[in-house]
Design a protein around this motif. Structure first.
Motif, PDB file in Angstrom:
ATOM      1  N   TYR A 229       1.128  -1.219  -0.002  1.00 57.66           N
ATOM      2  CA  TYR A 229       0.348   0.075  -0.062  1.00 57.66           C
ATOM      3  C   TYR A 229       0.750   0.596   0.124  1.00 57.66           C
ATOM      4  N   HIS A 230       0.124   2.313  -0.327  1.00 59.17           N
ATOM      5  CA  HIS A 230       0.939   3.659  -0.898  1.00 59.17           C
ATOM      6  C   HIS A 230       0.001   5.078  -0.063  1.00 59.17           C
ATOM      7  N   THR A 231       0.581   4.802   0.872  1.00 59.02           N
ATOM      8  CA  THR A 231       0.097   6.869   1.633  1.00 59.02           C
ATOM      9  C   THR A 231       0.374   7.745   0.536  1.00 59.02           C
ATOM     10  N   PRO A 232       0.149   8.992   0.733  1.00 64.87           N
ATOM     11  CA  PRO A 232       0.670  10.259   0.091  1.00 64.87           C
ATOM     12  C   PRO A 232       1.745  10.606  -0.286  1.00 64.87           C
ATOM     13  N   ASP A 233       2.288  10.066   1.176  1.00 52.93           N
ATOM     14  CA  ASP A 233       4.033  10.882   1.557  1.00 52.93           C
ATOM     15  C   ASP A 233       4.717   9.947   0.647  1.00 52.93           C
ATOM     16  N   SER A 234       4.535   8.275   0.115  1.00 53.04           N
ATOM     17  CA  SER A 234       4.662   7.365  -0.402  1.00 53.04           C
ATOM     18  C   SER A 234       5.472   8.069  -2.179  1.00 53.04           C
ATOM     19  N   PRO A 235       6.623   7.610  -2.188  1.00 54.53           N
ATOM     20  CA  PRO A 235       8.044   8.413  -3.755  1.00 54.53           C
ATOM     21  C   PRO A 235       6.799   7.664  -4.472  1.00 54.53           C
ATOM     22  N   PHE A 236       6.633   6.922  -4.499  1.00 52.86           N
ATOM     23  CA  PHE A 236       5.284   5.910  -5.590  1.00 52.86           C
ATOM     24  C   PHE A 236       4.127   6.186  -5.665  1.00 52.86           C
ATOM     25  N   TYR A 237       3.793   7.055  -4.803  1.00 51.84           N
ATOM     26  CA  TYR A 237       2.540   7.843  -4.961  1.00 51.84           C
ATOM     27  C   TYR A 237       1.295   8.099  -6.283  1.00 51.84           C
ATOM     28  N   GLY A 238       2.175   9.137  -6.591  1.00 47.78           N
ATOM     29  CA  GLY A 238       1.712   9.644  -8.067  1.00 47.78           C
ATOM     30  C   GLY A 238       1.589   8.717  -8.663  1.00 47.78           C
ATOM     31  N   GLN A 239       3.360   7.521  -9.039  1.00 53.65           N
ATOM     32  CA  GLN A 239       2.320   6.579 -10.319  1.00 53.65           C
ATOM     33  C   GLN A 239       2.087   5.571  -9.690  1.00 53.65           C
ATOM     34  N   THR A 240       1.223   5.136  -9.112  1.00 53.01           N
ATOM     35  CA  THR A 240       0.728   3.848  -8.689  1.00 53.01           C
ATOM     36  C   THR A 240      -0.981   3.935  -9.627  1.00 53.01           C
ATOM     37  N   ILE A 241      -1.182   3.091  -9.927  1.00 50.74           N
ATOM     38  CA  ILE A 241      -3.112   3.399 -10.243  1.00 50.74           C
ATOM     39  C   ILE A 241      -3.299   1.843  -9.700  1.00 50.74           C
ATOM     40  N   ALA A 242      -3.567   2.928  -8.614  1.00 51.13           N
ATOM     41  CA  ALA A 242      -4.072   1.679  -7.437  1.00 51.13           C
ATOM     42  C   ALA A 242      -5.234   0.742  -8.331  1.00 51.13           C
ATOM     43  N   GLU A 243      -5.681  -0.661  -7.693  1.00 55.34           N
ATOM     44  CA  GLU A 243      -6.107  -1.568  -7.442  1.00 55.34           C
ATOM     45  C   GLU A 243      -7.059  -1.452  -6.358  1.00 55.34           C
ATOM     46  N   THR A 244      -7.443  -1.580  -5.455  1.00 54.07           N
ATOM     47  CA  THR A 244      -7.954  -1.155  -4.538  1.00 54.07           C
ATOM     48  C   THR A 244      -7.660   0.109  -3.827  1.00 54.07           C
ATOM     49  N   TRP A 245      -8.698   0.077  -2.655  1.00 58.55           N
ATOM     50  CA  TRP A 245      -8.965   1.942  -1.638  1.00 58.55           C
ATOM     51  C   TRP A 245      -8.223   1.185   0.020  1.00 58.55           C
ATOM     52  N   PHE A 246      -8.231   1.725   0.375  1.00 57.92           N
ATOM     53  CA  PHE A 246      -8.547   2.030   1.880  1.00 57.92           C
ATOM     54  C   PHE A 246      -8.045   3.393   2.433  1.00 57.92           C
ATOM     55  N   ARG A 247      -9.377   3.543   3.696  1.00 60.23           N
ATOM     56  CA  ARG A 247      -9.348   4.668   4.285  1.00 60.23           C
ATOM     57  C   ARG A 247      -8.236   4.989   5.399  1.00 60.23           C
ATOM     58  N   THR A 248      -7.783   4.225   5.693  1.00 56.98           N
ATOM     59  CA  THR A 248      -6.255   4.391   6.886  1.00 56.98           C
ATOM     60  C   THR A 248      -5.121   2.917   6.743  1.00 56.98           C
ATOM     61  N   GLU A 249      -4.075   3.561   6.495  1.00 56.01           N
ATOM     62  CA  GLU A 249      -3.557   2.806   7.138  1.00 56.01           C
ATOM     63  C   GLU A 249      -3.601   1.259   8.031  1.00 56.01           C
ATOM     64  N   ALA A 250      -4.660   1.158   8.826  1.00 58.43           N
ATOM     65  CA  ALA A 250      -4.656   0.413   9.542  1.00 58.43           C
ATOM     66  C   ALA A 250      -5.493  -0.546   8.812  1.00 58.43           C
ATOM     67  N   ALA A 251      -6.178  -0.164   7.877  1.00 65.58           N
ATOM     68  CA  ALA A 251      -6.754  -0.952   6.969  1.00 65.58           C
ATOM     69  C   ALA A 251      -6.195  -1.453   5.887  1.00 65.58           C
ATOM     70  N   ALA A 252      -5.868  -0.814   5.563  1.00 65.29           N
ATOM     71  CA  ALA A 252      -4.501  -1.889   4.447  1.00 65.29           C
ATOM     72  C   ALA A 252      -3.826  -3.066   5.064  1.00 65.29           C
ATOM     73  N   VAL A 253      -3.098  -2.513   6.414  1.00 64.09           N
ATOM     74  CA  VAL A 253      -2.759  -3.252   7.149  1.00 64.09           C
ATOM     75  C   VAL A 253      -2.723  -5.344   7.443  1.00 64.09           C
ATOM     76  N   ALA A 254      -4.556  -4.721   8.317  1.00 61.62           N
ATOM     77  CA  ALA A 254      -5.335  -5.214   8.247  1.00 61.62           C
ATOM     78  C   ALA A 254      -5.984  -6.885   7.526  1.00 61.62           C
ATOM     79  N   ALA A 255      -5.678  -6.113   6.273  1.00 59.44           N
ATOM     80  CA  ALA A 255      -6.201  -6.776   4.860  1.00 59.44           C
ATOM     81  C   ALA A 255      -5.388  -7.279   4.097  1.00 59.44           C
ATOM     82  N   GLY A 256      -3.826  -6.985   5.621  1.00 59.68           N
ATOM     83  CA  GLY A 256      -2.832  -7.707   4.748  1.00 59.68           C
ATOM     84  C   GLY A 256      -1.558  -7.439   3.851  1.00 59.68           C
ATOM     85  N   PHE A 257      -1.908  -5.995   3.885  1.00 54.79           N
ATOM     86  CA  PHE A 257      -1.384  -5.339   2.541  1.00 54.79           C
ATOM     87  C   PHE A 257       0.021  -4.257   3.562  1.00 54.79           C
TER      88      PHE A 257
END
Length: 263
Positions: A229-257
């Motif tokens: 997963y990539h947060t807005p602070d990630s250097p790859f955030y702008g060039q990454t085309i999201a395949e799924t979206w999360f509200r928070t980092e905790a939700a992404a970690v809980a999903a196994g990302f």
């Protein structure tokens, strides 16, 4: 019988015939030359016939048509005339050389008698106002009649203008009714557009076309292939085309990302 032989007689007859033919041809040529000379004299004769009586009992030959190229008929004719402008030009005139004469005069008196004037004095333009004068009289008569008709119809127009004003005033509330109905439907459409489709991971949402976020609340991009997963602070955030979206980092970690290693 004479001492001439038949051959000699034939030769003399031939010579006599030739001599007669030559003499006859010469006589015909003289007649033709005299006829041409007479025709030339009669062609030049009509000019003096156009005599015009001037003041003081002097006679004028009047205008004489110009020869080919506007040339003068004889050296006596020095005044050029233009029939379009009705101007005559003397040798001292500024436009004398550039004027191609249509008629010629011997003197200014002849030109004036024929109705021609010097340049700048009006010429043919003087005749224009005379033709336009009759047109002014009929124009004034009909102008007053329509004025009365308009004056008499003025009250009728005033009444006609007031009537539509009342009709518009009574119909105004009726036109506003659809506007309220449209206002009520607007929130329903907005709610329909903000509906988020759930993703295949717990707490995730499907992206819109082009990988866009389903709503402003979803800011964490997820890559299903790498499970990163990539947060807005990630250097790859702008060039990454999201395949799924999360509200928070905790939700992404809980999903196994997980986060990128270099973030």
């Amino acid at each position: 019988m004479s001492g001439y032989t038949i051959g000699e007689i034939i030769v003399w007859l031939l010579l006599a015939a030739i001599l007669g033919f030559v003499l006859g041809w010469l006589l015909r040529q003289q007649k033709y030359q005299r006829a041409r000379a007479a025709a030339g004299r009669t062609a030049a004769a009509p000019a003096p016939a156009k005599a015009v009586a001037l003041s003081g009992g002097v006679e004028s030959a009047g205008p004489v048509n110009a020869r080919k190229g506007g040339r003068a008929p004889t050296a006596e004719y020095t005044i050029k005339g233009n029939r379009d402008s009705m101007y005559f030009h003397t040798p001292g005139s500024a436009s004398y050389e550039q004027t191609i004469a249509e008629v010629w005069f011997k003197s200014e008196a002849e030109a004036r008698a024929a109705g021609f004037t010097p340049p700048g004095t009006g010429g043919a333009a003087k005749k224009a106002p005379a033709k336009k004068a009759p047109a002014k009289a009929p124009a004034k008569a009909p102008a007053k009649a329509p004025a009365k008709a308009v004056a008499s119809k003025a009250p009728a127009k005033a009444v006609a203008r007031k009537a539509p004003a009342k009709a518009v005033a009574t119909k105004a509330p009726a036109k506003k009714a659809p506007a309220k109905a449209a206002a009520k439907k607007a929130p329903a459409k907005a709610a329909a557009k903000t509906t988020v489709a759930a993703g295949k991971f717990p707490g995730s949402a499907k992206p819109l076309s082009g990988g866009r976020a389903p709503s402003a609340a979803y800011k964490i991009k997820g890559n299903e292939d790498s499970m990163i997963y990539h947060t807005p602070d990630s250097p790859f955030y702008g060039q990454t085309i999201a395949e799924t979206w999360f509200r928070t980092e905790a939700a992404a970690v809980a999903a196994g990302f997980r986060k990128p290693r270099n973030a």
